[in-house]
Design an enzyme around this catalytic site. Structure first.
Site, PDB file in Angstrom:
ATOM      1  N   GLY A  12       0.834  -1.204   0.000  1.00  0.00           N
ATOM      2  CA  GLY A  12       0.000   0.000   0.000  1.00  0.00           C
ATOM      3  C   GLY A  12       0.863   1.245   0.000  1.00  0.00           C
ATOM      4  O   GLY A  12       0.546   2.235   0.671  1.00  0.00           O
ATOM      5  N   VAL A  64      -2.815  -7.543  -2.969  1.00  0.00           N
ATOM      6  CA  VAL A  64      -2.557  -8.476  -1.860  1.00  0.00           C
ATOM      7  C   VAL A  64      -3.668  -9.509  -1.711  1.00  0.00           C
ATOM      8  O   VAL A  64      -3.492 -10.513  -1.025  1.00  0.00           O
ATOM      9  CB  VAL A  64      -2.309  -7.739  -0.511  1.00  0.00           C
ATOM     10  CG1 VAL A  64      -1.074  -6.858  -0.568  1.00  0.00           C
ATOM     11  CG2 VAL A  64      -3.539  -6.960  -0.055  1.00  0.00           C
ATOM     12  N   ASN A  90       0.709  -2.680   5.385  1.00  0.00           N
ATOM     13  CA  ASN A  90      -0.094  -1.465   5.499  1.00  0.00           C
ATOM     14  C   ASN A  90      -1.310  -1.483   4.567  1.00  0.00           C
ATOM     15  O   ASN A  90      -2.322  -0.847   4.862  1.00  0.00           O
ATOM     16  CB  ASN A  90       0.818  -0.262   5.163  1.00  0.00           C
ATOM     17  CG  ASN A  90       0.041   0.978   4.818  1.00  0.00           C
ATOM     18  OD1 ASN A  90      -0.478   1.659   5.706  1.00  0.00           O
ATOM     19  ND2 ASN A  90      -0.076   1.282   3.533  1.00  0.00           N
ATOM     20  N   TYR A 156     -15.352  -3.541   9.255  1.00  0.00           N
ATOM     21  CA  TYR A 156     -14.009  -2.928   9.242  1.00  0.00           C
ATOM     22  C   TYR A 156     -13.357  -3.112  10.615  1.00  0.00           C
ATOM     23  O   TYR A 156     -12.195  -3.517  10.712  1.00  0.00           O
ATOM     24  CB  TYR A 156     -14.081  -1.444   8.873  1.00  0.00           C
ATOM     25  CG  TYR A 156     -12.714  -0.785   8.930  1.00  0.00           C
ATOM     26  CD1 TYR A 156     -11.739  -1.095   7.992  1.00  0.00           C
ATOM     27  CD2 TYR A 156     -12.381   0.113   9.953  1.00  0.00           C
ATOM     28  CE1 TYR A 156     -10.466  -0.527   8.058  1.00  0.00           C
ATOM     29  CE2 TYR A 156     -11.122   0.691  10.017  1.00  0.00           C
ATOM     30  CZ  TYR A 156     -10.170   0.372   9.070  1.00  0.00           C
ATOM     31  OH  TYR A 156      -8.913   0.929   9.145  1.00  0.00           O
ATOM     32  N   LYS A 160      -9.866  -5.201  11.684  1.00  0.00           N
ATOM     33  CA  LYS A 160      -8.713  -4.658  12.402  1.00  0.00           C
ATOM     34  C   LYS A 160      -8.520  -5.350  13.756  1.00  0.00           C
ATOM     35  O   LYS A 160      -7.395  -5.440  14.255  1.00  0.00           O
ATOM     36  CB  LYS A 160      -8.854  -3.142  12.553  1.00  0.00           C
ATOM     37  CG  LYS A 160      -8.695  -2.401  11.211  1.00  0.00           C
ATOM     38  CD  LYS A 160      -7.315  -2.637  10.594  1.00  0.00           C
ATOM     39  CE  LYS A 160      -7.102  -1.858   9.306  1.00  0.00           C
ATOM     40  NZ  LYS A 160      -5.747  -2.048   8.731  1.00  0.00           N
ATOM     41  N   LEU A 188      -7.768   8.856  13.636  1.00  0.00           N
ATOM     42  CA  LEU A 188      -8.057   9.518  12.352  1.00  0.00           C
ATOM     43  C   LEU A 188      -6.790  10.061  11.672  1.00  0.00           C
ATOM     44  O   LEU A 188      -6.094  10.911  12.231  1.00  0.00           O
ATOM     45  CB  LEU A 188      -9.028  10.680  12.588  1.00  0.00           C
ATOM     46  CG  LEU A 188     -10.448  10.273  13.030  1.00  0.00           C
ATOM     47  CD1 LEU A 188     -11.213  11.492  13.540  1.00  0.00           C
ATOM     48  CD2 LEU A 188     -11.205   9.609  11.882  1.00  0.00           C
ATOM     49  N   VAL A 189      -6.530   9.568  10.488  1.00  0.00           N
ATOM     50  CA  VAL A 189      -5.390  10.022   9.683  1.00  0.00           C
ATOM     51  C   VAL A 189      -5.943  10.507   8.350  1.00  0.00           C
ATOM     52  O   VAL A 189      -6.696   9.780   7.685  1.00  0.00           O
ATOM     53  CB  VAL A 189      -4.389   8.874   9.410  1.00  0.00           C
ATOM     54  CG1 VAL A 189      -3.122   9.419   8.769  1.00  0.00           C
ATOM     55  CG2 VAL A 189      -4.064   8.091  10.685  1.00  0.00           C
TER      56      VAL A 189
HETATM   57  P1  NDP Z   1      -5.068   5.145   1.625  1.00  0.00           P
HETATM   58  O1  NDP Z   1      -6.356   4.822   0.940  1.00  0.00           O
HETATM   59  O2  NDP Z   1      -4.459   6.473   1.402  1.00  0.00           O
HETATM   60  O3  NDP Z   1      -3.988   4.021   1.284  1.00  0.00           O
HETATM   61  C1  NDP Z   1      -4.325   2.665   1.209  1.00  0.00           C
HETATM   62  C2  NDP Z   1      -3.204   1.932   0.483  1.00  0.00           C
HETATM   63  O4  NDP Z   1      -3.541   0.531   0.461  1.00  0.00           O
HETATM   64  C3  NDP Z   1      -3.057   2.393  -0.949  1.00  0.00           C
HETATM   65  O5  NDP Z   1      -1.705   2.502  -1.246  1.00  0.00           O
HETATM   66  C4  NDP Z   1      -3.680   1.265  -1.747  1.00  0.00           C
HETATM   67  O6  NDP Z   1      -2.990   1.123  -2.985  1.00  0.00           O
HETATM   68  C5  NDP Z   1      -3.369   0.062  -0.854  1.00  0.00           C
HETATM   69  N1  NDP Z   1      -4.247  -1.053  -1.131  1.00  0.00           N
HETATM   70  C6  NDP Z   1      -5.582  -1.133  -0.950  1.00  0.00           C
HETATM   71  N2  NDP Z   1      -6.033  -2.313  -1.380  1.00  0.00           N
HETATM   72  C7  NDP Z   1      -4.942  -3.000  -1.839  1.00  0.00           C
HETATM   73  C8  NDP Z   1      -4.764  -4.271  -2.409  1.00  0.00           C
HETATM   74  N3  NDP Z   1      -5.788  -5.103  -2.622  1.00  0.00           N
HETATM   75  N4  NDP Z   1      -3.516  -4.659  -2.759  1.00  0.00           N
HETATM   76  C9  NDP Z   1      -2.469  -3.833  -2.562  1.00  0.00           C
HETATM   77  N5  NDP Z   1      -2.578  -2.614  -2.018  1.00  0.00           N
HETATM   78  C10 NDP Z   1      -3.811  -2.207  -1.677  1.00  0.00           C
HETATM   79  O7  NDP Z   1      -5.361   4.912   3.167  1.00  0.00           O
HETATM   80  P2  NDP Z   1      -4.399   4.892   4.466  1.00  0.00           P
HETATM   81  O8  NDP Z   1      -3.028   5.265   4.110  1.00  0.00           O
HETATM   82  O9  NDP Z   1      -5.092   5.642   5.510  1.00  0.00           O
HETATM   83  O10 NDP Z   1      -4.489   3.348   4.831  1.00  0.00           O
HETATM   84  C11 NDP Z   1      -3.358   2.552   5.091  1.00  0.00           C
HETATM   85  C12 NDP Z   1      -3.662   1.597   6.223  1.00  0.00           C
HETATM   86  O11 NDP Z   1      -3.888   2.353   7.405  1.00  0.00           O
HETATM   87  C13 NDP Z   1      -4.906   0.735   6.022  1.00  0.00           C
HETATM   88  O12 NDP Z   1      -4.625  -0.570   6.476  1.00  0.00           O
HETATM   89  C14 NDP Z   1      -5.941   1.408   6.927  1.00  0.00           C
HETATM   90  O13 NDP Z   1      -6.912   0.501   7.360  1.00  0.00           O
HETATM   91  C15 NDP Z   1      -5.044   1.869   8.056  1.00  0.00           C
HETATM   92  N6  NDP Z   1      -5.562   2.919   8.913  1.00  0.00           N
HETATM   93  C16 NDP Z   1      -5.952   4.125   8.383  1.00  0.00           C
HETATM   94  C17 NDP Z   1      -6.420   5.103   9.219  1.00  0.00           C
HETATM   95  C18 NDP Z   1      -6.926   6.420   8.712  1.00  0.00           C
HETATM   96  O14 NDP Z   1      -7.652   7.117   9.454  1.00  0.00           O
HETATM   97  N7  NDP Z   1      -6.584   6.838   7.497  1.00  0.00           N
HETATM   98  C19 NDP Z   1      -6.457   4.908  10.681  1.00  0.00           C
HETATM   99  C20 NDP Z   1      -6.061   3.601  11.105  1.00  0.00           C
HETATM  100  C21 NDP Z   1      -5.591   2.669  10.254  1.00  0.00           C
HETATM  101  P3  NDP Z   1      -3.655   0.768  -4.392  1.00  0.00           P
HETATM  102  O15 NDP Z   1      -5.056   1.302  -4.392  1.00  0.00           O
HETATM  103  O16 NDP Z   1      -2.740   1.437  -5.379  1.00  0.00           O
HETATM  104  O17 NDP Z   1      -3.584  -0.723  -4.462  1.00  0.00           O
HETATM  105  C1  8X3 Z   2      -9.282   4.141  10.478  1.00  0.00           C
HETATM  106  C2  8X3 Z   2      -9.696   5.007  11.614  1.00  0.00           C
HETATM  107  O1  8X3 Z   2     -11.663   5.497  13.149  1.00  0.00           O
HETATM  108  O2  8X3 Z   2     -12.056   5.596  10.767  1.00  0.00           O
HETATM  109  O3  8X3 Z   2      -8.963   2.856  10.879  1.00  0.00           O
HETATM  110  O4  8X3 Z   2     -11.758   3.481  11.857  1.00  0.00           O
HETATM  111  S1  8X3 Z   2     -11.373   4.873  11.851  1.00  0.00           S
END
Ligand code: NDP
Ligand code: 8X3
Length: 260
Positions: A12, A64, A90, A156, A160, A188-189
């Site tokens: 990711g 993945v 990730n 979701y 997690k 929240l990110v």
């Molecule tokens: P983004 O949507 O910005 O990034 C998600 C990444 O995951 C992208 O690079 C996407 O790449 C990749 N991805 C999704 N599905 C696939 C797949 N099937 N195969 C390979 N790569 C994949 O979101 P975030 O950066 O926020 O998310 C990253 C991680 O952080 C996730 O696991 C999310 O659950 C977790 N997270 C996020 C939070 C938030 O508030 N943003 C808080 C807590 C956890 P592509 O589409 O090019 O494949």
């Molecule tokens: C991403 C943060 O609070 O939207 O995992 O689930 S939340």
């Protein structure tokens, strides 16, 4: 904090937290494998990060969820990228925010296939060779959602919670090896996460972060870099990190818009 001589695989890496981790690792001198489905983004990022790290960077198109592609592509990494020292699991997403009885089964399958099964496929492909080499660190990106289930988060949150249990289970099963396992649990990110959750509805996504200061991908990457650069005898098992404006999965302080 220095990663010279280390090779890291980030799944990711095409956006958000994964991209930020790749940048932080490059700045610390790591050799990188950047995996995601959007190869064009990885190909744009790779030369920039190679210039930063002065190391080769490999963009790797990978879904993945595709078990055989994960097995084949990770078994066929080119010379110079085969010995992964740091794996950042990730890649992940949320889809929808609906009450469970009204949920979309397609959305559920996409989340479970990506967040749980995808993480397992990649881990299974990489960790045995880490054990053989006697070195390695696996960093799983979980979520506050794995600790605190929130309304309409159901599947979701379940995915997690599974990442949390799998991270604990992996460390237990690696007892007696020098391998380390860390789970990072962000609140929240501000990334593409909410736009993906709401199937591209950017206005709805923006409201998630309205009136508050969210974390950035770089904030999480800082923490990931910290955990992977601790001395070998130190294993940070988990870190829960939220914006200051957030106190739990459901309690977020929001300021009114100026003039409202
Ligand atoms: P983004 O949507 O910005 O990034 C998600 C990444 O995951 C992208 O690079 C996407 O790449 C990749 N991805 C999704 N599905 C696939 C797949 N099937 N195969 C390979 N790569 C994949 O979101 P975030 O950066 O926020 O998310 C990253 C991680 O952080 C996730 O696991 C999310 O659950 C977790 N997270 C996020 C939070 C938030 O508030 N943003 C808080 C807590 C956890 P592509 O589409 O090019 O494949
Ligand atoms: C991403 C943060 O609070 O939207 O995992 O689930 S939340």
């Amino acid at each position: 904090m220095n990663l010279n001589g280390k090779t890291a695989l980030v799944t990711g890496a095409s956006s958000g937290i994964g991209e930020a981790c790749a940048r932080a690792f490059a700045a610390a001198g790591a050799r990188l494998v950047l995996a995601a489905r959007r190869l064009d983004r990885l190909q744009t990022l790779a030369p920039e990060l190679a210039a930063l790290s002065r190391q080769p960077v490999l963009p790797l198109e990978l879904d993945v969820r595709d078990r055989s592609a994960v097995e084949q592509r990770l078994a066929a990494l080119p010379e110079g990228f085969r010995e992964i020292d740091i794996l950042v699991n990730n890649a992940g997403l949320s889809r929808g925010l609906d009450k469970l009885p009204a949920g979309s089964i397609d959305d559920w399958e996409e989340m479970l296939d990506t967040n749980v099964k995808g993480l397992l496929y990649v881990t299974r492909a990489i960790v045995p060779a880490m054990i053989q080499r006697g070195r390695g660190h696996i960093v799983n990106i979980g979520s506050i959602a794995g600790r605190q289930t929130y309304p309409n988060g159901n599947v979701y949150c379940g995915s997690k919670a599974a990442v949390r249990a799998i991270s604990e289970g992996l460390k237990l099963d690696l007892t007696g090896t020098p391998l380390r396992v860390t789970e990072i649990e962000p609140g929240l990110v501000n990334t593409e996460f909410s736009a993906v959750r709401f199937h591209g509805d950017q206005l709805r996504a923006d409201k998630v972060y309205e009136g508050m200061t969210p974390l950035s991908g770089a904030d999480i990457a800082d923490i990931v870099l910290f955990v992977v650069t601790r001395p070998q005898h130190v294993n940070v098992a988990e870190i829960l990190v939220m914006p200051t404006d957030q106190s739990s999965a459901t309690l977020v302080h929001r300021r009114p818009a100026p003039g409202a």
